[in-house]
Design an enzyme around this catalytic site. Structure first.
Site, PDB file in Angstrom:
ATOM      1  N   CYS A 157      -5.477  -9.551   1.932  1.00 11.66           N
ATOM      2  CA  CYS A 157      -6.007  -8.649   2.967  1.00 11.66           C
ATOM      3  C   CYS A 157      -4.952  -8.140   3.948  1.00 11.66           C
ATOM      4  O   CYS A 157      -4.731  -6.937   4.032  1.00 11.66           O
ATOM      5  CB  CYS A 157      -7.132  -9.340   3.720  1.00 11.66           C
ATOM      6  SG  CYS A 157      -8.574  -9.578   2.675  1.00 11.66           S
ATOM      7  N   PHE A 181     -15.803  -9.773   7.223  1.00 11.97           N
ATOM      8  CA  PHE A 181     -14.746 -10.416   8.012  1.00 11.97           C
ATOM      9  C   PHE A 181     -14.510 -11.863   7.594  1.00 11.97           C
ATOM     10  O   PHE A 181     -13.838 -12.608   8.296  1.00 11.97           O
ATOM     11  CB  PHE A 181     -15.091 -10.358   9.504  1.00 11.97           C
ATOM     12  CG  PHE A 181     -15.178  -8.950  10.038  1.00 11.97           C
ATOM     13  CD1 PHE A 181     -14.034  -8.246  10.386  1.00 11.97           C
ATOM     14  CD2 PHE A 181     -16.404  -8.313  10.170  1.00 11.97           C
ATOM     15  CE1 PHE A 181     -14.101  -6.943  10.853  1.00 11.97           C
ATOM     16  CE2 PHE A 181     -16.486  -7.010  10.636  1.00 11.97           C
ATOM     17  CZ  PHE A 181     -15.339  -6.314  10.977  1.00 11.97           C
ATOM     18  N   LYS A 238     -12.495  -2.730  10.697  1.00 11.97           N
ATOM     19  CA  LYS A 238     -11.964  -3.767   9.807  1.00 11.97           C
ATOM     20  C   LYS A 238     -10.433  -3.721   9.760  1.00 11.97           C
ATOM     21  O   LYS A 238      -9.750  -4.743   9.861  1.00 11.97           O
ATOM     22  CB  LYS A 238     -12.565  -3.576   8.406  1.00 11.97           C
ATOM     23  CG  LYS A 238     -11.963  -4.436   7.329  1.00 11.97           C
ATOM     24  CD  LYS A 238     -12.314  -5.893   7.469  1.00 11.97           C
ATOM     25  CE  LYS A 238     -11.502  -6.728   6.503  1.00 11.97           C
ATOM     26  NZ  LYS A 238     -11.760  -8.128   6.571  1.00 11.97           N
TER      27      LYS A 238
HETATM   28  P1  NAD Z   1     -11.428  -9.613  -6.091  1.00  8.25           P
HETATM   29  O1  NAD Z   1     -10.329  -8.949  -6.813  1.00  8.25           O
HETATM   30  O2  NAD Z   1     -11.439 -11.103  -5.943  1.00  8.25           O
HETATM   31  O3  NAD Z   1     -12.837  -9.209  -6.746  1.00  8.25           O
HETATM   32  C1  NAD Z   1     -13.167  -7.924  -7.154  1.00  8.25           C
HETATM   33  C2  NAD Z   1     -14.127  -8.037  -8.332  1.00  8.25           C
HETATM   34  O4  NAD Z   1     -14.606  -6.737  -8.657  1.00  8.25           O
HETATM   35  C3  NAD Z   1     -13.468  -8.579  -9.602  1.00  8.25           C
HETATM   36  O5  NAD Z   1     -14.223  -9.677 -10.089  1.00  8.25           O
HETATM   37  C4  NAD Z   1     -13.503  -7.403 -10.581  1.00  8.25           C
HETATM   38  O6  NAD Z   1     -13.665  -7.804 -11.936  1.00  8.25           O
HETATM   39  C5  NAD Z   1     -14.717  -6.649 -10.064  1.00  8.25           C
HETATM   40  N1  NAD Z   1     -14.751  -5.237 -10.464  1.00  8.25           N
HETATM   41  C6  NAD Z   1     -13.754  -4.317 -10.432  1.00  8.25           C
HETATM   42  N2  NAD Z   1     -14.210  -3.128 -10.885  1.00  8.25           N
HETATM   43  C7  NAD Z   1     -15.514  -3.303 -11.187  1.00  8.25           C
HETATM   44  C8  NAD Z   1     -16.512  -2.438 -11.703  1.00  8.25           C
HETATM   45  N3  NAD Z   1     -16.249  -1.153 -11.984  1.00  8.25           N
HETATM   46  N4  NAD Z   1     -17.753  -2.932 -11.917  1.00  8.25           N
HETATM   47  C9  NAD Z   1     -18.028  -4.235 -11.645  1.00  8.25           C
HETATM   48  N5  NAD Z   1     -17.111  -5.099 -11.150  1.00  8.25           N
HETATM   49  C10 NAD Z   1     -15.875  -4.635 -10.923  1.00  8.25           C
HETATM   50  O7  NAD Z   1     -11.464  -8.919  -4.651  1.00  8.25           O
HETATM   51  P2  NAD Z   1     -11.943  -9.570  -3.263  1.00  8.25           P
HETATM   52  O8  NAD Z   1     -10.879 -10.446  -2.694  1.00  8.25           O
HETATM   53  O9  NAD Z   1     -13.328 -10.114  -3.427  1.00  8.25           O
HETATM   54  O10 NAD Z   1     -12.002  -8.262  -2.351  1.00  8.25           O
HETATM   55  C11 NAD Z   1     -12.992  -7.269  -2.519  1.00  8.25           C
HETATM   56  C12 NAD Z   1     -12.936  -6.344  -1.315  1.00  8.25           C
HETATM   57  O11 NAD Z   1     -13.299  -7.074  -0.133  1.00  8.25           O
HETATM   58  C13 NAD Z   1     -11.555  -5.752  -1.038  1.00  8.25           C
HETATM   59  O12 NAD Z   1     -11.708  -4.442  -0.546  1.00  8.25           O
HETATM   60  C14 NAD Z   1     -11.003  -6.649   0.036  1.00  8.25           C
HETATM   61  O13 NAD Z   1     -10.058  -6.014   0.845  1.00  8.25           O
HETATM   62  C15 NAD Z   1     -12.248  -6.969   0.826  1.00  8.25           C
HETATM   63  N6  NAD Z   1     -12.182  -8.228   1.570  1.00  8.25           N
HETATM   64  C16 NAD Z   1     -11.594  -9.319   1.007  1.00  8.25           C
HETATM   65  C17 NAD Z   1     -11.577 -10.519   1.730  1.00  8.25           C
HETATM   66  C18 NAD Z   1     -10.930 -11.750   1.141  1.00  8.25           C
HETATM   67  O14 NAD Z   1     -10.696 -12.685   1.887  1.00  8.25           O
HETATM   68  N7  NAD Z   1     -10.654 -11.794  -0.148  1.00  8.25           N
HETATM   69  C19 NAD Z   1     -12.159 -10.593   2.997  1.00  8.25           C
HETATM   70  C20 NAD Z   1     -12.773  -9.465   3.522  1.00  8.25           C
HETATM   71  C21 NAD Z   1     -12.783  -8.279   2.804  1.00  8.25           C
END
Ligand code: NAD
Length: 439
Positions: free
Chosen positions: A261, A150, A205
């Site tokens: 998000c 969150f 979520k």
């Molecule tokens: P992001 O795109 O910033 O990061 C994802 C990372 O995963 C990237 O660095 C990518 O290279 C890596 N990746 C992709 N495939 C891979 C693999 N096969 N092996 C290893 N690494 C791999 O995404 P994010 O913003 O961190 O979001 C991640 C998740 O968390 C999403 O589901 C999002 O909805 C959720 N989320 C995001 C937030 C936010 O504020 N950004 C908050 C809560 C939840």
């Protein structure tokens, strides 16, 4: 505890660094070699307040390391977080290809009992799906937990270290105990760990983000009514928010929600609902209102200057979708800039952190100003798009002199309309009457 965090983006990097700060041994894995190489050189790929210090301390104290070697990380760890992206597919559903790829790789790498934790925001049923994928790859025992995150970009460390609550989705009390133990350093203030079945955790979520998006669109509609009836949304917001049942959070009208998000989670919840024979009607409206809201500053600019903006220069303060982040995913600034350019205007933009990301979107089509006052020079209007702290109390004399015309479109209502007008600005807010006597 020994932990692997797979996916080192906004969420994975924060989760990894904070868990290391909590005394765990954490290996952060990413398949983006450039990112991992950069992290190993001490370069933080995102802007998040406090993160650089945390990463640097925990890497130098050897509780945190970065690698592309998923197999090694999984073998060394009891708990494996999946924190990869779940972007929206064509039909709005969350695209699980990265989650499935990681689950497959975890299954292949396993060398004993593991707990796999879904940190990514994933639709109901994904914990089951991940378990199926892993079972197809290994004979070793494992459990899958849904543990939605969150955190808010811009306040991510604080949110992770002092969460309002931690949601653990598992039907196994022993796994719940291990997860509670993992989070215990962050819950010393007595905030709850809420253990529930994985399906409820997954839905929590989406429901939480959809509720927040709904409040934003609701207030944006209240603001539109305010403009039509001559009311002031700032006063209405105070009156509403003072009701304890309502509260003040997420009651600010603006230029629409963006980020990685809310837009995707609203879409994904609508899709899940449709897949189960239900039309989540409120969310249809939440989306429509939000899309319209992203045009609101442009509409106001055109209402003032007319539809042909050739020869006009518009200064933008703020590019990121909200303050204290460099994230421009689905940022309202993108819609505004594209519309301004299409109408013939020139755009000069400032943002404390998002200019590098903006360059990947707009290239040489707009001018980037590293100092906020530079963006104003010779501009026909200022549009405030993101409420970064540095824009709140500028030197208004400098501002007025720098602008060719003292016109301000305040997309975040950060200025006092009466004071702005008294200082000689032509001021337009969101949900603010044009008659100064009611401001
Ligand atoms: P992001 O795109 O910033 O990061 C994802 C990372 O995963 C990237 O660095 C990518 O290279 C890596 N990746 C992709 N495939 C891979 C693999 N096969 N092996 C290893 N690494 C791999 O995404 P994010 O913003 O961190 O979001 C991640 C998740 O968390 C999403 O589901 C999002 O909805 C959720 N989320 C995001 C937030 C936010 O504020 N950004 C908050 C809560 C939840």
């Amino acid at each position: 505890m020994k932990i692997a965090v797979i996916g080192t983006g906004y969420v994975g990097l924060v989760v990894g660094a904070c868990l290391a700060e909590g005394g765990n041994d954490v290996i952060c894995v990413d398949n983006d070699k450039n990112k991992v190489d950069g992290l190993n050189r001490g370069e933080i790929p995102i802007y998040e307040p406090g993160l650089e210090t945390l990463v640097s301390r925990n890497t130098s104290e050897e509780r945190l390391r970065f690698t592309t070697d998923l197999d090694d990380a999984v073998r060394a760890s009891l708990i494996n977080f999946i924190a990869v992206g779940t972007p929206p597919g064509e039909d709005g559903s969350a695209d699980l290809k990265h989650v499935v790829a990681v689950a497959t790789a975890i299954g292949k790498a396993m060398n004993g009992y593991k707990i796999i934790v879904n940190k990514s925001t994933v639709p109901v049923g994904t914990a089951r799906k991940v378990a199926e994928v892993i079972s197809g790859q290994t004979e070793h025992p494992f459990d899958v937990v849904s543990n939605p995150e969150f955190l808010k970009e811009g306040a991510a460390l604080e949110d992770f270290m002092k969460p309002d609550r931690v949601v653990i989705g598992t039907n196994d009390p022993r796994v719940a105990e291990i997860m509670k133990e993992l989070y215990s350093p962050f819950l010393r203030t007595g905030k709850p760990v809420i253990v529930m079945d994985p399906e409820s955790a997954e839905l929590t979520k989406y429901a939480a983000n959809a509720m927040l998006a709904t409040r934003i669109s609701f207030m944006n509609e209240v603001a539109r009514i305010c403009e039509r009836v001559g009311a002031n949304v700032n006063r209405v917001r105070e009156g509403m928010g003072s009701d304890e049942r309502i509260g003040f959070s997420f009651l600010f009208p603006g230029t629409g929600y963006g980020g990685s998000c809310f837009p995707k989670d609203v879409k994904a919840l609508m899709k899940t609902s449709r897949d189960h024979g239900y039309d989540f009607r409120i969310l249809d409206s939440v989306e429509v209102v939000n899309e319209e809201q992203k045009h609101i500053l442009f509409d106001k600019i055109v209402a003032h200057y007319g539809p042909d903006l050739s020869g006009k220069t518009i200064a933008l303060w703020g590019l990121s979708f909200k303050p204290k982040t460099d994230d421009m995913r689905e940022a309202p600034s993108i819609v505004l800039i594209e519309k301004l350019l299409a109408a013939g205007a020139k755009v000069r933009a400032n943002d404390p952190e998002a200019i590098p990301n903006a360059k990947t979107i707009f290239g040489g089509r707009i001018e980037y100003c590293t100092k906020n006052y530079d963006a104003l020079k010779g501009a026909d209007a200022l549009a405030v798009v993101t409420e970064w702290g540095l824009y709140a109390r500028p030197d208004f004399d400098v501002m007025r002199k720098a602008l060719a015309q003292p016109v301000v479109f305040d997309g975040r209502n950060i200025y006092n309309p009466n004071k702005m007008r008294a200082m000689g600005f032509l001021y337009f807010g969101i949900g603010i009457p044009t008659d100064p006597t009611t401001s």
